[in-house]
Enzyme design. Structure first.
Site, PDB file in Angstrom:
ATOM      1  N   ILE A 126       6.258  -1.539 -54.640  1.00 27.12           N
ATOM      2  CA  ILE A 126       7.168  -1.801 -53.523  1.00 27.12           C
ATOM      3  C   ILE A 126       8.205  -2.859 -53.890  1.00 27.12           C
ATOM      4  O   ILE A 126       9.311  -2.858 -53.341  1.00 27.12           O
ATOM      5  CB  ILE A 126       6.411  -2.198 -52.243  1.00 27.12           C
ATOM      6  CG1 ILE A 126       5.692  -3.541 -52.398  1.00 27.12           C
ATOM      7  CG2 ILE A 126       5.424  -1.116 -51.838  1.00 27.12           C
ATOM      8  CD1 ILE A 126       5.076  -4.038 -51.095  1.00 27.12           C
ATOM      9  N   GLY A 127       7.868  -3.742 -54.820  1.00 26.22           N
ATOM     10  CA  GLY A 127       8.847  -4.736 -55.247  1.00 26.22           C
ATOM     11  C   GLY A 127      10.038  -4.086 -55.923  1.00 26.22           C
ATOM     12  O   GLY A 127      11.195  -4.445 -55.675  1.00 26.22           O
ATOM     13  N   GLY A 135       7.599  -9.941 -58.771  1.00 26.35           N
ATOM     14  CA  GLY A 135       6.851  -8.714 -59.024  1.00 26.35           C
ATOM     15  C   GLY A 135       7.639  -7.459 -58.750  1.00 26.35           C
ATOM     16  O   GLY A 135       7.095  -6.454 -58.297  1.00 26.35           O
ATOM     17  N   TYR A 145      -9.378 -11.219 -51.946  1.00 26.76           N
ATOM     18  CA  TYR A 145      -8.043 -10.687 -51.646  1.00 26.76           C
ATOM     19  C   TYR A 145      -7.707 -10.918 -50.172  1.00 26.76           C
ATOM     20  O   TYR A 145      -6.598 -11.372 -49.842  1.00 26.76           O
ATOM     21  CB  TYR A 145      -7.991  -9.196 -51.976  1.00 26.76           C
ATOM     22  CG  TYR A 145      -6.683  -8.540 -51.614  1.00 26.76           C
ATOM     23  CD1 TYR A 145      -5.529  -8.786 -52.358  1.00 26.76           C
ATOM     24  CD2 TYR A 145      -6.586  -7.672 -50.524  1.00 26.76           C
ATOM     25  CE1 TYR A 145      -4.326  -8.192 -52.028  1.00 26.76           C
ATOM     26  CE2 TYR A 145      -5.387  -7.078 -50.185  1.00 26.76           C
ATOM     27  CZ  TYR A 145      -4.254  -7.336 -50.936  1.00 26.76           C
ATOM     28  OH  TYR A 145      -3.057  -6.753 -50.594  1.00 26.76           O
ATOM     29  N   THR A 157       7.648  -3.069 -60.510  1.00 26.25           N
ATOM     30  CA  THR A 157       6.885  -1.868 -60.167  1.00 26.25           C
ATOM     31  C   THR A 157       6.615  -1.838 -58.662  1.00 26.25           C
ATOM     32  O   THR A 157       6.847  -2.837 -57.964  1.00 26.25           O
ATOM     33  CB  THR A 157       5.545  -1.845 -60.947  1.00 26.25           C
ATOM     34  OG1 THR A 157       4.885  -0.596 -60.741  1.00 26.25           O
ATOM     35  CG2 THR A 157       4.628  -2.967 -60.490  1.00 26.25           C
TER      36      THR A 157
END
Length: 320
Positions: free
Chosen positions: A55-56, A50, A204, A53
């Protein structure tokens, strides 16, 4: 009466003035800790899921700047190629590679791992960063509830498939991006896929607790291998993660001043990946580049072992 109006006007004016004066201090507090390590990563191979986009992407940018060969593993190839080109241009590091990976499909995960192992002879850092949040009820290609399937089971399988390569290249690190939300989670073995009761926010939280428990049990099993596994909370970050919720997207825009930027949110991921003082630290949970409190459920070894066993059963693998 005039004095009252003057006082009210003075108060109304003073609030924005105070906010203006305090703004730098507020931002400094919101930004949190920063990774201070100057470690270089020439010759090191990193996979970040990921990383197209948020923080990745910022984690990929930092590790590329340090000289690593960075594999951006993403479902959206076009977006990933754009991110890779941007990072290459900014860092001068052309070893930023895009590979297809859909964590919501175990076939894609296996294909990714097979191609990676055939094409790359080394792997030193695996950052399980990708995730979904607040999804309407849906299932992965394999029938897993989406949060559990992508955030936990997808990364569980990916780590399993790549672990021998990490051991061969030890010292190596596994970094699992969890969340403070794990405090609100529980592992509902009687309804793992939310078929009886589903709440997108709690789903989540449950998946983020699974990340913490997976890290804990993985670290225990990796003792003596020189492969470490740690989890982290990146902070409340202004990113695309809340895109499935109109309300959260709206709130995120309104309160963006009080949220971390993706670069700020990436600092703990970077810290866990490169900090020299963490060479032999494993099974821990970090926030703002320092150890953080784990919920009692996140420290339950029996639940961690049972989740491990159930995860293997769901994925059809044997991981002793």
């Amino acid at each position: 009466m005039l004095n009252c109006w003057e006082a009210a006007l003075g108060a109304a004016v003073s609030v924005p003035v105070l906010l203006f004066v305090a703004a730098p201090y507020i931002r400094r507090y919101v930004a949190g800790g920063r990774c201070k390590s100057t470690a270089r990563l020439e010759g090191k191979v990193v996979i970040i899921t990921g990383a197209n986009t948020g923080i990745g992407k910022e984690t990929a940018r930092d590790l590329a700047q340090r000289g690593a060969r960075v594999i951006i593993a993403c479902r959206d190839i076009a977006k990933a190629e754009a991110a890779a080109s941007e990072i290459q241009a900014e860092t001068g590091n052309q070893q930023v590679i895009v590979k297809k990976l859909d964590l919501a499909d175990t076939k894609s995960i296996r294909e990714f791992a097979e191609k990676f192992l055939a094409e790359e002879k080394e792997l030193h850092i695996l950052i399980n960063n990708a995730g979904v949040m607040l999804c309407p009820y849906s299932k992965t290609a394999d029938g897993f509830e989406m949060h559990l399937g992508v955030n936990h089971l997808g990364h569980f399988l990916l780590t399993f498939l790549l672990l021998e390569r990490l051991k061969q290249c030890a010292p190596a690190r596994i970094v699992n991006v969890s969340s403070l939300a794990h405090h609100g989670g529980r592992i509902r073995f009687h309804d793992l896929h939310g078929e009886k009761c589903y709440n997108r926010g709690l789903a989540y939280c449950h998946s983020k607790l699974a990340n913490v428990l997976f890290t804990r049990e993985l670290a225990r099993r990796l003792q003596g291998t020189k492969v470490t596994a740690n989890a982290l909370h990146p902070g409340s970050v202004y990113s695309e993660l809340v895109r499935h919720s109109f309300v959260m997207t709206w709130l995120w825009k309104i309160f963006s001043f009080f949220l971390k930027t993706p670069c700020e949110g990436a600092q703990t991921s970077i810290y866990c990946a490169v900090a020299e003082e963490l060479d032999s630290v494993t099974g821990q949970y970090f926030s703002d580049c320092q150890p953080a409190y784990v919920s009692p459920r996140g420290r339950d070894d029996e639940t961690a072992k049972k989740l491990w066993s159930v995860s293997c059963e769901l994925l059809g693998i044997q991981w002793d």
